[in-house]
Motif scaffolding. Structure first.
Motif, PDB file in Angstrom:
ATOM      1  N   LYS A   1       0.830  -1.255  -0.426  1.00 53.93           N
ATOM      2  CA  LYS A   1      -0.190   0.162   0.131  1.00 53.93           C
ATOM      3  C   LYS A   1       1.358   1.130  -0.121  1.00 53.93           C
ATOM      4  N   LEU A   2       0.567   1.676  -0.774  1.00 53.23           N
ATOM      5  CA  LEU A   2       1.719   3.534  -0.894  1.00 53.23           C
ATOM      6  C   LEU A   2       0.451   4.761   0.240  1.00 53.23           C
ATOM      7  N   ASN A   3       0.472   5.488   0.038  1.00 47.37           N
ATOM      8  CA  ASN A   3       0.349   6.723   0.687  1.00 47.37           C
ATOM      9  C   ASN A   3       1.227   7.789  -0.300  1.00 47.37           C
ATOM     10  N   PHE A   4       0.306   8.111  -1.430  1.00 50.37           N
ATOM     11  CA  PHE A   4       1.348   8.580  -2.442  1.00 50.37           C
ATOM     12  C   PHE A   4      -0.576  10.206  -2.770  1.00 50.37           C
ATOM     13  N   LYS A   5       0.811  11.078  -3.689  1.00 46.05           N
ATOM     14  CA  LYS A   5      -0.306  12.176  -4.219  1.00 46.05           C
ATOM     15  C   LYS A   5       0.784  12.348  -5.221  1.00 46.05           C
ATOM     16  N   THR A   6      -0.127  12.201  -6.674  1.00 46.18           N
ATOM     17  CA  THR A   6       0.068  12.885  -7.950  1.00 46.18           C
ATOM     18  C   THR A   6      -0.182  14.846  -8.211  1.00 46.18           C
ATOM     19  N   LEU A   7       0.955  15.377  -8.668  1.00 44.64           N
ATOM     20  CA  LEU A   7       0.469  16.948  -8.882  1.00 44.64           C
ATOM     21  C   LEU A   7       0.091  17.821  -9.236  1.00 44.64           C
ATOM     22  N   LEU A   8       0.651  16.630 -10.396  1.00 45.15           N
ATOM     23  CA  LEU A   8      -0.512  17.417 -11.875  1.00 45.15           C
ATOM     24  C   LEU A   8      -1.410  16.395 -12.931  1.00 45.15           C
ATOM     25  N   PRO A   9      -1.294  16.853 -13.756  1.00 51.82           N
ATOM     26  CA  PRO A   9      -2.449  15.550 -14.443  1.00 51.82           C
ATOM     27  C   PRO A   9      -1.394  15.493 -15.998  1.00 51.82           C
ATOM     28  N   GLY A  10      -2.019  13.680 -15.494  1.00 52.93           N
ATOM     29  CA  GLY A  10      -0.919  13.384 -16.274  1.00 52.93           C
ATOM     30  C   GLY A  10       0.256  12.541 -15.695  1.00 52.93           C
ATOM     31  N   ALA A  11       0.561  12.933 -14.147  1.00 55.81           N
ATOM     32  CA  ALA A  11       1.730  12.504 -13.181  1.00 55.81           C
ATOM     33  C   ALA A  11       1.181  11.013 -13.068  1.00 55.81           C
ATOM     34  N   PHE A  12       1.963   9.806 -12.489  1.00 56.09           N
ATOM     35  CA  PHE A  12       2.148   8.861 -11.840  1.00 56.09           C
ATOM     36  C   PHE A  12       2.908   8.007 -10.791  1.00 56.09           C
ATOM     37  N   VAL A  13       2.471   6.797  -9.962  1.00 56.97           N
ATOM     38  CA  VAL A  13       3.429   6.692  -9.940  1.00 56.97           C
ATOM     39  C   VAL A  13       3.444   5.154  -9.844  1.00 56.97           C
ATOM     40  N   GLU A  14       4.948   4.377 -10.143  1.00 58.50           N
ATOM     41  CA  GLU A  14       4.761   2.734 -10.895  1.00 58.50           C
ATOM     42  C   GLU A  14       5.608   2.251 -10.209  1.00 58.50           C
ATOM     43  N   VAL A  15       5.340   0.900  -9.460  1.00 59.40           N
ATOM     44  CA  VAL A  15       6.308   0.062  -8.819  1.00 59.40           C
ATOM     45  C   VAL A  15       6.507  -1.038  -9.406  1.00 59.40           C
ATOM     46  N   GLU A  16       8.223  -1.969  -9.007  1.00 61.57           N
ATOM     47  CA  GLU A  16       8.201  -2.759  -9.147  1.00 61.57           C
ATOM     48  C   GLU A  16       8.659  -3.699  -7.938  1.00 61.57           C
ATOM     49  N   ILE A  17       9.046  -4.958  -7.986  1.00 65.88           N
ATOM     50  CA  ILE A  17       9.422  -6.049  -7.460  1.00 65.88           C
ATOM     51  C   ILE A  17      10.789  -7.064  -7.463  1.00 65.88           C
ATOM     52  N   VAL A  18      11.870  -6.066  -6.388  1.00 71.67           N
ATOM     53  CA  VAL A  18      13.037  -7.180  -6.941  1.00 71.67           C
ATOM     54  C   VAL A  18      13.278  -8.106  -6.189  1.00 71.67           C
ATOM     55  N   ASP A  19      13.902  -9.614  -5.786  1.00 73.86           N
ATOM     56  CA  ASP A  19      14.194  -9.984  -4.686  1.00 73.86           C
ATOM     57  C   ASP A  19      15.658  -9.314  -4.178  1.00 73.86           C
ATOM     58  N   GLY A  20      15.466  -9.732  -2.834  1.00 71.35           N
ATOM     59  CA  GLY A  20      16.512  -8.841  -1.990  1.00 71.35           C
ATOM     60  C   GLY A  20      18.159  -8.977  -2.423  1.00 71.35           C
ATOM     61  N   SER A  21      18.707  -9.203  -3.273  1.00 70.41           N
ATOM     62  CA  SER A  21      19.808  -9.718  -4.231  1.00 70.41           C
ATOM     63  C   SER A  21      20.302  -8.312  -4.789  1.00 70.41           C
ATOM     64  N   LEU A  22      19.905  -6.795  -4.462  1.00 67.78           N
ATOM     65  CA  LEU A  22      20.527  -5.657  -4.723  1.00 67.78           C
ATOM     66  C   LEU A  22      21.799  -5.679  -4.572  1.00 67.78           C
ATOM     67  N   PRO A  23      22.808  -5.193  -4.596  1.00 69.47           N
ATOM     68  CA  PRO A  23      23.053  -5.223  -6.738  1.00 69.47           C
ATOM     69  C   PRO A  23      23.582  -5.965  -6.851  1.00 69.47           C
ATOM     70  N   ASN A  24      23.772  -6.302  -8.604  1.00 68.17           N
ATOM     71  CA  ASN A  24      24.028  -6.966  -9.204  1.00 68.17           C
ATOM     72  C   ASN A  24      25.725  -6.898  -9.286  1.00 68.17           C
ATOM     73  N   ARG A  25      26.266  -7.855  -8.289  1.00 69.42           N
ATOM     74  CA  ARG A  25      28.115  -8.064  -8.300  1.00 69.42           C
ATOM     75  C   ARG A  25      28.828  -8.651  -9.516  1.00 69.42           C
ATOM     76  N   THR A  26      27.845  -9.383 -10.240  1.00 66.87           N
ATOM     77  CA  THR A  26      28.969 -10.276 -11.270  1.00 66.87           C
ATOM     78  C   THR A  26      28.546  -9.207 -12.708  1.00 66.87           C
ATOM     79  N   GLY A  27      27.792  -8.292 -12.943  1.00 62.43           N
ATOM     80  CA  GLY A  27      27.918  -7.778 -14.042  1.00 62.43           C
ATOM     81  C   GLY A  27      27.501  -6.057 -14.395  1.00 62.43           C
ATOM     82  N   ALA A  28      27.191  -6.320 -15.606  1.00 64.31           N
ATOM     83  CA  ALA A  28      27.275  -4.868 -15.711  1.00 64.31           C
ATOM     84  C   ALA A  28      24.997  -5.122 -16.387  1.00 64.31           C
ATOM     85  N   THR A  29      24.450  -5.546 -15.412  1.00 59.83           N
ATOM     86  CA  THR A  29      23.341  -6.077 -16.014  1.00 59.83           C
ATOM     87  C   THR A  29      22.318  -5.779 -14.691  1.00 59.83           C
TER      88      THR A  29
END
Length: 505
Positions: free
Chosen positions: A420-448
């Motif tokens: 759940k997010l507590n958020f506010k967009t400030l202008l028409p067309g504004a947005f928030v989006e989220v993606e979920i990554v597993d707990g292994s940030l960062p990638n220490r083995t390569g440039a991806t």
């Protein structure tokens, strides 16, 4: 698996934001990973209510002054100082002694906006005990009575409530003396034009006094001060119990080289000894050179962090407004943004917050504030008033994107319910989006970049816009996170012209 606790991460500082990482590809080229870009910390200025309390009773005719508030269940409890009119015949008859005729009083409310002054039957005023007076302030050696009340979760039932104030201890020629004796001696010296023959030496020290109570009504004044700091004290000091460390903590108005500041002491017991002195809040190089730090305004955030709604005295303008500082341990403090969180206005020139952030209703929080209609050093017959400084829930500070922002949060433990997010967009067309990554940030083995979990990518996320306190995030219409229960995950955000106040997971 045992039920995991759903937690809320409020935006208060940069803690919680993953600072990012830089790797290099096989050719040695720079490759950024989740570096936060486009966001800033934005303090949210309070909405201020109309006055909820002002002088009303005969014994309040001089004015109402510093309040201290506690919310207990559905009841708001208020202890406050008021001043009677010095010309009141009851005062003139000597019933309210002291340099200023101060009285310490009590009020209560079911909603924080409509206050009752119960008839306590404790102190006679003008021939009647039908009033809300708890005691005459001079009984504790101060015009203000006690200036901070706490409900002690660690105390005995007999001392469930504790309060602190200040008074001066005097000596004449090295011997203890009362304030009255010193005032009489000073009057004799002034009348005689004395250069020192009457009383070789008068010294004084301001000390911390204290009282205890089982119910908040009947107070026992401790006969000895609990603390004698090595600096000049002033009003609005704060007493608290830190459950994290198991220590009592006092935040005091201190100073160095004629510049006011806030100091912190701690003790194992309420009566001391107090040690581990730290000066924790003072004017910094980025502040204007005329700043003094006045009222500390310390309290705990509903989610556990330490807060100070502190009042800097801006000497050039003679105004006192309220700023915000935050801390994770009560010792190291940060300023999210250098702008007032409760600003002065044409109506009020000096603002002093009570040390408590309370829930006013399901969607709003507030800090009761003493609002004075004049600058700091200007006298006025206009009434002081108590007002509420209010915010929507969890909206003290925002992670804000003026235009476009990308960032990730540090790893969080997923409780397996919904995001759940507590958020506010400030202008028409504004947005928030989220993606979920597993707990292994960062990638220490390569440039991806570490990829999003399947089904939880930006491409899957249903974009969000509007003004929501607890909006459920979904990915192609699905919001169930039970498959991730107990896993450590990162949340990546993209925001356009939006504010993010809190994340609940």
């Amino acid at each position: 698996m045992d039920e995991l606790e759903v937690k809320t991460l409020p935006a208060l500082d940069w803690h919680g934001i993953w600072p990012g990482y830089v790797s290099h590809d096989e050719e040695g080229l720079y490759f950024p990973q989740d570096l936060p870009t486009g966001i800033r910390l934005a303090v949210q200025q309070a909405e201020c209510s109309e006055p909820v309390m002002a002088r009303q009773k005969r014994w309040e005719a001089g004015n109402i002054h510093y309040p201290s508030l506690i919310r207990e269940g559905d009841r708001y409890r208020l202890w406050y100082c008021c001043f009677a009119d010095p010309e009141d015949p009851w005062v003139q008859a000597g019933h309210v002694p002291g340099k200023v005729p101060g009285l310490w009083c009590y009020a209560e409310s079911d909603d924080g906006f409509h206050w009752e002054r119960p008839e306590l039957g404790r102190v006679e005023y003008a021939g009647s005990k039908d009033n809300n007076i708890l005691f005459v302030c001079d009984q504790v050696g101060s015009s203000y009575g006690y200036m901070n009340v706490m409900r002690d979760p660690n105390g005995s039932d007999e001392e469930r409530y504790k309060a602190i104030g200040i008074t001066a201890k005097f000596e004449v020629d090295g011997q203890p003396a009362s304030r009255a004796e010193v005032m009489e001696l000073r009057a004799k010296r002034e009348a005689a034009g004395d250069a020192g023959e009457i009383g070789a030496n008068i010294t004084s020290q301001v000390v911390v006094t204290a009282g205890v109570s089982a119910d908040g009504y009947s107070w026992t004044h401790l006969p000895e001060p609990i603390m004698a700091p090595p600096f000049l004290l002033d009003t609005q000091n704060i007493l608290t119990y830190d459950a994290d460390s198991g220590k009592y903590v006092i935040y005091l108005r201190s100073g160095r080289e004629r510049r006011r500041a806030v100091s912190r002491y701690e003790a194992d017991t309420f009566r001391g000894p107090w040690d581990n002195h730290l000066m924790v809040l003072t004017a910094e190089p980025d502040d204007p050179p005329d700043w003094d730090i006045y009222a500390p305004g310390y309290c705990r955030h509903p989610h556990g962090q330490h807060l100070m709604f502190f009042s800097p005295y801006r000497r050039a303008s003679d105004l006192v407004d309220v700023y915000l500082a935050t801390s994770h341990d009560g010792q190291l403090w940060y300023r999210p943004e250098r702008k007032p969180i409760i600003p002065v206005s044409e109506r009020y020139g000096s603002l002093y917050p009570t040390p408590e952030l309370v829930e006013l209703d399901q969607d709003h929080w507030g800090v009761l504030t003493l609002a004075c209609p004049h600058p700091h050093n200007r006298s006025s017959d206009h009434p002081h008033e108590y007002i509420w400084a209010t915010w929507k829930r969890d909206r003290l500070v925002a992670w804000e994107a003026d235009d476009w922002a990308e960032f990730a949060l540090s790893e969080q433990l997923c409780a397996g319910q919904q995001l759940k997010l507590n958020f506010k967009t400030l202008l028409p067309g504004a947005f928030v989006e989220v993606e979920i990554v597993d707990g292994s940030l960062p990638n220490r083995t390569g440039a991806t970049l570490v990829p999003a979990l399947e089904g939880f990518s930006f491409a899957d996320c249903d974009r969000m816009s509007g003004d929501e306190l607890a909006a459920v995030v979904s990915w192609r219409g699905k919001s169930d996170l039970s498959a991730l229960k107990g896993r450590k995950i990162h949340l990546r955000f993209r925001m356009a012209r939006a504010q993010l106040f809190a994340v609940t997971l």
